[in-house]
Design a protein around this motif. Structure first.
Motif, PDB file in Angstrom:
ATOM      1  N   ALA A 144      25.775  47.481  53.832  1.00  0.00           N
ATOM      2  CA  ALA A 144      24.639  48.279  53.054  1.00  0.00           C
ATOM      3  C   ALA A 144      25.554  49.124  52.131  1.00  0.00           C
ATOM      4  O   ALA A 144      25.016  49.134  50.762  1.00  0.00           O
ATOM      5  CB  ALA A 144      24.009  49.085  54.133  1.00  0.00           C
ATOM      6  N   VAL A 145      26.532  49.854  52.288  1.00  0.00           N
ATOM      7  CA  VAL A 145      27.384  50.589  51.358  1.00  0.00           C
ATOM      8  C   VAL A 145      27.761  49.924  50.173  1.00  0.00           C
ATOM      9  O   VAL A 145      27.749  50.154  49.145  1.00  0.00           O
ATOM     10  CB  VAL A 145      28.438  51.533  51.864  1.00  0.00           C
ATOM     11  CG1 VAL A 145      29.346  52.095  50.906  1.00  0.00           C
ATOM     12  CG2 VAL A 145      27.836  52.295  52.862  1.00  0.00           C
ATOM     13  N   LYS A 146      28.343  48.804  50.473  1.00  0.00           N
ATOM     14  CA  LYS A 146      29.078  47.931  49.424  1.00  0.00           C
ATOM     15  C   LYS A 146      27.740  47.186  48.525  1.00  0.00           C
ATOM     16  O   LYS A 146      27.945  47.169  47.369  1.00  0.00           O
ATOM     17  CB  LYS A 146      29.865  46.772  50.075  1.00  0.00           C
ATOM     18  CG  LYS A 146      31.090  47.322  50.598  1.00  0.00           C
ATOM     19  CD  LYS A 146      31.746  46.173  50.999  1.00  0.00           C
ATOM     20  CE  LYS A 146      33.253  46.521  51.558  1.00  0.00           C
ATOM     21  NZ  LYS A 146      34.146  45.425  51.840  1.00  0.00           N
ATOM     22  N   ALA A 147      26.747  47.025  49.052  1.00  0.00           N
ATOM     23  CA  ALA A 147      25.562  46.512  48.413  1.00  0.00           C
ATOM     24  C   ALA A 147      25.037  47.338  47.456  1.00  0.00           C
ATOM     25  O   ALA A 147      24.464  47.067  46.275  1.00  0.00           O
ATOM     26  CB  ALA A 147      24.312  45.941  49.319  1.00  0.00           C
ATOM     27  N   LEU A 148      25.263  48.592  47.395  1.00  0.00           N
ATOM     28  CA  LEU A 148      24.956  49.679  46.747  1.00  0.00           C
ATOM     29  C   LEU A 148      25.641  49.631  45.526  1.00  0.00           C
ATOM     30  O   LEU A 148      25.379  50.315  44.411  1.00  0.00           O
ATOM     31  CB  LEU A 148      24.904  51.000  47.392  1.00  0.00           C
ATOM     32  CG  LEU A 148      23.690  50.980  48.449  1.00  0.00           C
ATOM     33  CD1 LEU A 148      23.768  52.501  49.119  1.00  0.00           C
ATOM     34  CD2 LEU A 148      22.137  50.884  47.955  1.00  0.00           C
ATOM     35  N   ARG A 149      26.925  49.185  45.758  1.00  0.00           N
ATOM     36  CA  ARG A 149      27.801  49.479  44.529  1.00  0.00           C
ATOM     37  C   ARG A 149      27.518  48.184  43.455  1.00  0.00           C
ATOM     38  O   ARG A 149      28.137  48.369  42.320  1.00  0.00           O
ATOM     39  CB  ARG A 149      29.145  49.108  45.077  1.00  0.00           C
ATOM     40  CG  ARG A 149      29.739  50.278  45.926  1.00  0.00           C
ATOM     41  CD  ARG A 149      31.187  49.803  46.450  1.00  0.00           C
ATOM     42  NE  ARG A 149      31.745  50.618  47.481  1.00  0.00           N
ATOM     43  CZ  ARG A 149      32.502  50.410  48.293  1.00  0.00           C
ATOM     44  NH1 ARG A 149      33.168  49.426  47.993  1.00  0.00           N
ATOM     45  NH2 ARG A 149      32.874  50.961  49.424  1.00  0.00           N
ATOM     46  N   LYS A 150      26.605  47.299  43.704  1.00  0.00           N
ATOM     47  CA  LYS A 150      26.662  46.043  42.820  1.00  0.00           C
ATOM     48  C   LYS A 150      25.846  46.534  41.606  1.00  0.00           C
ATOM     49  O   LYS A 150      24.964  47.526  41.606  1.00  0.00           O
ATOM     50  CB  LYS A 150      25.723  45.120  43.508  1.00  0.00           C
ATOM     51  CG  LYS A 150      26.637  44.463  44.702  1.00  0.00           C
ATOM     52  CD  LYS A 150      25.967  43.232  45.232  1.00  0.00           C
ATOM     53  CE  LYS A 150      26.537  42.668  46.398  1.00  0.00           C
ATOM     54  NZ  LYS A 150      25.808  41.586  47.252  1.00  0.00           N
ATOM     55  N   PRO A 151      25.930  45.919  40.265  1.00  0.00           N
ATOM     56  CA  PRO A 151      25.299  46.346  39.280  1.00  0.00           C
ATOM     57  C   PRO A 151      23.857  45.811  39.441  1.00  0.00           C
ATOM     58  O   PRO A 151      23.618  45.118  40.214  1.00  0.00           O
ATOM     59  CB  PRO A 151      25.852  45.614  38.214  1.00  0.00           C
ATOM     60  CG  PRO A 151      26.662  44.471  38.791  1.00  0.00           C
ATOM     61  CD  PRO A 151      26.987  44.705  40.181  1.00  0.00           C
TER      62      PRO A 151
END
Length: 70
Positions: free
Chosen positions: A60-67
């Motif tokens: 979930a944290v990594k998904a928030l980094r996506k453009p």
């Protein structure tokens, strides 16, 4: 195949000889000792659950980094 044990800890030759012999004996005992065989284990259900929850949290944290998409 040669073991050399140097003993110079004490002032007298006899005490150094005894020291060297005792170290040799402990070395031989350590070499003869058989290690306990490891009993294979599996992670518990709770451990699996904790691992999966942590994995989802990281995802979930990594998904928030996506453009942001269009």
């Amino acid at each position: 195949g040669v073991v050399i044990i140097k003993a110079q800890r004490f002032r007298s030759q006899e005490r150094n000889r005894q020291d060297a012999l005792s170290r040799l004996q402990s070395l031989v005992r350590a070499a003869v000792a058989v290690a306990k065989k490891r009993k294979p284990t599996r992670p518990s259900r709770a451990a699996k659950q904790r691992r999966l929850e942590a994995k989802a949290k990281r995802g979930a944290v990594k998904a928030l980094r996506k453009p942001v998409g269009d």
